[in-house]
Scaffold this active site. Structure first.
Site, mmCIF file in Angstrom:
data_model
loop_
_atom_site.group_PDB
_atom_site.id
_atom_site.type_symbol
_atom_site.label_atom_id
_atom_site.label_comp_id
_atom_site.label_asym_id
_atom_site.label_seq_id
_atom_site.Cartn_x
_atom_site.Cartn_y
_atom_site.Cartn_z
ATOM 1 N N ILE A 255 103.762 -56.360 -52.844
ATOM 2 C CA ILE A 255 103.580 -57.686 -53.436
ATOM 3 C C ILE A 255 102.659 -57.637 -54.653
ATOM 4 O O ILE A 255 102.866 -58.345 -55.631
ATOM 5 C CB ILE A 255 103.026 -58.669 -52.379
ATOM 6 C CG1 ILE A 255 103.990 -58.761 -51.188
ATOM 7 C CG2 ILE A 255 102.781 -60.036 -52.980
ATOM 8 C CD1 ILE A 255 105.423 -59.110 -51.561
ATOM 9 N N GLU A 256 101.653 -56.790 -54.601
ATOM 10 C CA GLU A 256 100.690 -56.728 -55.696
ATOM 11 C C GLU A 256 101.296 -56.145 -56.978
ATOM 12 O O GLU A 256 101.118 -56.697 -58.066
ATOM 13 C CB GLU A 256 99.466 -55.896 -55.288
ATOM 14 C CG GLU A 256 98.552 -56.563 -54.278
ATOM 15 C CD GLU A 256 97.692 -57.656 -54.921
ATOM 16 O OE1 GLU A 256 97.805 -57.876 -56.143
ATOM 17 O OE2 GLU A 256 96.932 -58.293 -54.179
#
Length: 356
Positions: A255-256
């Protein structure tokens, strides 16, 4: 009983045992015992898991039994902290001092006292303020709690009755004095029911990691949970070393940065785990070096999990900072952070892990 069933049963037994300890003794597990438990589980999580039963010898003792045997109700208490600290009354204040023969500053005193009890705490106030678990107010403070003041610039040890033991400032000596203002924060390192719960959860997490590796090995597919995931080896190694789920690290990286080690966000977060420059300095890592970034993120997530006690809050703290979570007493009302928590948990589920 199968190895996996044994591990699951032992997790429950450990958690029950530690809850009983909290009620009966009001004391934490011994730091040496818990360290041994972590070492045992990490050793097996990093390699194969032997779940054989009934054969003497450490090499033939199951992970569940080794971790369970290492946990015990002994260990230093808040009263022990105060007793250890009193030995340094009269020692002169020396800025940066860590040697009582020459002098101590406030954080050097705290570090020395805990070291005398076999407990390692960081050197600086800004790191010591994150140790243990939070205490809501002075009404709940107990002897041995750490009192942090002046925007995290000073720290002392509460001795009870509105008094604290500390190394005040240049020209003075270690002394007992009144708690002169409301502390910025109060931390309970030993003992704490919350710490016991965190310890039980950490042990459970490590045991589950060991059980997962056992199942994968039995199927001939070790590490299959992260099969095909970029940097899977880094997530697995850091997870075993820091006592955190490798799948969680992988989900955060997904996600990052979408697994891009060179990513830079508009806000300035950097690397695979999108660590801000200031946080990277505090962690002592280069966020653009994947090995360092993953290890730093594992330490940060473990810290948040220990402090906040839940995955959603830990993820919120990773995204918005622990201060925001404390300020709002929950997930901050930021759309980005609220979306982030959901996305990471969905990524965990996609990896076949329970995100509850």
């Amino acid at each position: 009983m199968t190895g996996l069933a044994e591990v699951s049963s032992r997790i429950l037994a450990i958690q029950t045992q530690m809850q009983q300890m909290a009620t009966r003794f009001g004391a934490g597990i011994g730091p040496t015992g818990f360290a041994s438990a972590l070492d045992a589980a990490r050793a097996d999580a990093a390699g194969s898991v032997d779940t054989s039963a009934g054969t003497a010898g450490a090499s033939n003792t199951s992970t569940a039994a080794r971790v369970g045997n290492a946990l015990n109700p002994s260990g230093p208490t808040g009263g022990d902290i105060v007793t250890a600290a009193r030995k340094y009354l009269g020692v002169p204040y020396v800025f940066g001092g860590t040697d009582p023969m020459r002098g101590l500053d406030c954080s050097g005193l705290v570090q020395r006292v805990f070291k005398d009890l076999g407990v390692d705490v960081p050197r600086l106030v800004r790191h010591q303020r994150l140790e243990g678990t939070p205490v809501p107010s002075m009404k709940q403070a107990k002897p041995g709690d750490l009192l942090v003041f002046d925007g995290y610039e000073h720290i002392g040890i509460y001795v009870g009755n509105g008094k604290m033991l500390h190394a005040p400032e240049p020209g003075e000596r270690v002394k007992i004095g009144s708690v002169y203002e409301t502390p910025t924060s109060i931390r309970r390192v030993l003992p704490a029911e919350e710490l016991q719960t965190s310890a039980a959860n950490a042990a459970g997490s490590l045991l589950r990691t060991a059980a997962l590796r056992e199942s994968a090995s039995a199927a001939g597919t070790a590490g299959s949970v992260l099969a095909g995931v970029p940097f899977a080896g880094l997530f697995t190694n850091a997870g075993a070393r820091r006592g955190i789920s490798p799948a969680l690290l992988a989900a955060v990286a997904k996600i990052e940065s979408n697994y891009d080690p060179d990513a830079v966000s508009p806000a300035g977060a950097r690397g695979l785990m999108q660590i801000m420059p200031g946080t990277a300095r505090d962690l002592g890592v280069d966020p653009f070096v994947p090995t360092q970034a993953v290890d730093g993120a594992a330490r940060l997530l473990r810290q948040h999990l220990t402090e906040f006690g839940s995955l959603p809050l830990a993820l919120a703290a990773y995204n918005a900072g622990g201060g925001a979570v404390r300020r709002y007493d929950g997930i901050p009302p930021y759309a980005e952070t609220q979306d982030y928590v959901v996305k990471v948990q969905n990524a965990l589920r996609a990896l076949g892990k329970d995100a509850s």
